[in-house]
Design a protein around this motif. Sequence first.
Motif, PDB file in Angstrom:
ATOM      1  N   SER A  85       0.828  -1.212   0.000  1.00 52.75           N
ATOM      2  CA  SER A  85       0.000   0.000   0.000  1.00 52.75           C
ATOM      3  C   SER A  85       0.862   1.262   0.000  1.00 52.75           C
ATOM      4  CB  SER A  85      -0.917   0.006   1.223  1.00 52.75           C
ATOM      5  OG  SER A  85      -1.830  -1.067   1.173  1.00 52.75           O
ATOM      6  N   ASP A  86       1.988   1.210   0.709  1.00 52.38           N
ATOM      7  CA  ASP A  86       2.889   2.359   0.738  1.00 52.38           C
ATOM      8  C   ASP A  86       3.475   2.629  -0.645  1.00 52.38           C
ATOM      9  OD1 ASP A  86       2.456   2.749   3.426  1.00 52.38           O
ATOM     10  OD2 ASP A  86       4.285   1.705   4.072  1.00 52.38           O
ATOM     11  N   VAL A  87       3.830   1.562  -1.368  1.00 58.75           N
ATOM     12  CA  VAL A  87       4.355   1.720  -2.718  1.00 58.75           C
ATOM     13  C   VAL A  87       3.301   2.364  -3.611  1.00 58.75           C
ATOM     14  CG1 VAL A  87       5.098   0.480  -4.795  1.00 58.75           C
ATOM     15  CG2 VAL A  87       5.990  -0.191  -2.548  1.00 58.75           C
ATOM     16  N   SER A  88       2.081   1.862  -3.518  1.00 59.17           N
ATOM     17  CA  SER A  88       0.992   2.419  -4.311  1.00 59.17           C
ATOM     18  C   SER A  88       0.756   3.887  -3.969  1.00 59.17           C
ATOM     19  CB  SER A  88      -0.287   1.618  -4.060  1.00 59.17           C
ATOM     20  OG  SER A  88      -1.404   2.241  -4.652  1.00 59.17           O
ATOM     21  N   ARG A  89       0.752   4.203  -2.692  1.00 55.46           N
ATOM     22  CA  ARG A  89       0.511   5.582  -2.259  1.00 55.46           C
ATOM     23  C   ARG A  89       1.604   6.516  -2.783  1.00 55.46           C
ATOM     24  NH1 ARG A  89       0.889   4.663   2.668  1.00 55.46           N
ATOM     25  NH2 ARG A  89      -1.228   3.838   2.868  1.00 55.46           N
ATOM     26  N   ASP A 145      -1.467  13.754 -15.569  1.00 54.92           N
ATOM     27  CA  ASP A 145      -2.926  13.789 -15.654  1.00 54.92           C
ATOM     28  C   ASP A 145      -3.435  12.377 -15.909  1.00 54.92           C
ATOM     29  OD1 ASP A 145      -5.569  14.508 -15.940  1.00 54.92           O
ATOM     30  OD2 ASP A 145      -5.332  15.105 -18.043  1.00 54.92           O
ATOM     31  N   VAL A 146      -3.323  11.517 -14.877  1.00 54.36           N
ATOM     32  CA  VAL A 146      -3.739  10.122 -15.010  1.00 54.36           C
ATOM     33  C   VAL A 146      -4.476   9.685 -13.756  1.00 54.36           C
ATOM     34  CG1 VAL A 146      -1.754   9.565 -16.496  1.00 54.36           C
ATOM     35  CG2 VAL A 146      -1.608   9.151 -14.022  1.00 54.36           C
ATOM     36  N   SER A 147      -5.205   8.582 -13.904  1.00 53.31           N
ATOM     37  CA  SER A 147      -5.805   7.940 -12.733  1.00 53.31           C
ATOM     38  C   SER A 147      -5.153   6.574 -12.562  1.00 53.31           C
ATOM     39  CB  SER A 147      -7.320   7.781 -12.913  1.00 53.31           C
ATOM     40  OG  SER A 147      -7.619   6.889 -13.975  1.00 53.31           O
ATOM     41  N   ILE A 148      -4.784   6.259 -11.326  1.00 52.11           N
ATOM     42  CA  ILE A 148      -4.147   4.984 -11.016  1.00 52.11           C
ATOM     43  C   ILE A 148      -4.997   4.265  -9.973  1.00 52.11           C
ATOM     44  CG2 ILE A 148      -2.103   3.830 -10.132  1.00 52.11           C
ATOM     45  CD1 ILE A 148      -0.462   6.235 -11.000  1.00 52.11           C
ATOM     46  N   GLU A 149      -5.412   3.066 -10.308  1.00 51.38           N
ATOM     47  CA  GLU A 149      -6.163   2.237  -9.359  1.00 51.38           C
ATOM     48  C   GLU A 149      -5.232   1.190  -8.774  1.00 51.38           C
ATOM     49  OE1 GLU A 149      -9.509  -1.315  -9.300  1.00 51.38           O
ATOM     50  OE2 GLU A 149      -9.393   0.021 -11.043  1.00 51.38           O
ATOM     51  N   TYR A 150      -5.100   1.205  -7.468  1.00 54.57           N
ATOM     52  CA  TYR A 150      -4.312   0.161  -6.806  1.00 54.57           C
ATOM     53  C   TYR A 150      -5.125  -1.120  -6.839  1.00 54.57           C
ATOM     54  CZ  TYR A 150      -2.000  -2.457  -3.065  1.00 54.57           C
ATOM     55  OH  TYR A 150      -1.372  -3.429  -2.323  1.00 54.57           O
ATOM     56  N   PHE A 151      -4.640  -2.106  -7.601  1.00 52.75           N
ATOM     57  CA  PHE A 151      -5.433  -3.312  -7.830  1.00 52.75           C
ATOM     58  C   PHE A 151      -5.168  -4.393  -6.797  1.00 52.75           C
ATOM     59  CE2 PHE A 151      -6.995  -6.969 -10.325  1.00 52.75           C
ATOM     60  CZ  PHE A 151      -8.250  -6.471 -10.640  1.00 52.75           C
TER      61      PHE A 151
END
Length: 295
Positions: free
Chosen positions: A214-218, A229-235
């Motif tokens: 989760s820390d990497v994703s954050r 200008d992107v959206s990233i979903e942590y899967f």
Amino acid sequence: MSKMENSGRVISLNRKRRQNASMTKKVDMLNTQARVVAITSGKGGVGKTNIVANLGYALGKLGQRVLVFDADLGLGNLDVLLGLTPRYNLSHVIDGTKRLPDIIVNGPGNLKILPASSGIQEMTKLTFDQKVEIFNELNALLSKFDIVLIDTAAGISSNVLFFNASADEIMVVVTPEPTSITDAYALMKVLSVKYREKHFRLLVNLAKSTREASDVSRQLCLVADRFLDVSIEYFGSVLMDENVKSGVRKQKVISEMAPMTQASRNFAELAHKFMRSEPMIPRSDNRPLIWQDIV
């Protein structure tokens, strides 16, 4: 629309062919309901191919018809990972001796595999016509499958960008290593700035804990929110599991060899989550794929 814009007309691989007399070279659109997912990474050595194989296997266990396309065209190793010895590969399609259906081999479970070549440098420099031929033939196959997983090479080469931009959705694999995080950001930046990709899913591999993942994703999302200008979903994540190395040595997917291990449970969870999710990029006329920029 100007002449320059007309010459760069875009083709979405999941909608009907646009009739455009000014375009002499086209690809047939992938207009089936198969979900085409590019699984990619900025850095090599993050376990991407292992994730493709195990996620594909887990999806097959859920009743999905899964085709895995090894798109690391010059250094394909998915067949080696799975203990397969295909007689033919994508190089035979390129040289005209075989068609795409001829080279498909059976993998573990219900998986079907399109093997790439290994050690053929010319495969890393496909021409426009050769890329078009691959996707024309792939189009004819997709009605037979529910999901197509494209195992891209790592980095930002033209082939990597081509296969990412051709998919319904892009899943970026990253590890907690700083170099992996930096290169994943670079890949998303190029796809965003140059190819107008705005939606990514993120899968963290080899994390010691869910908190570390989760820390990497954050960390990635914070930087991307600030500069891209992107959206990233942590899967989700696949935690560190020594059993995976054992599976690689034995050329077996861990999900088949040891289904109750930590990694196998993670892959099963990811497969169930994938089945509940929708493609990040809706099939519509707004999905751009600019051939003249990618080639």
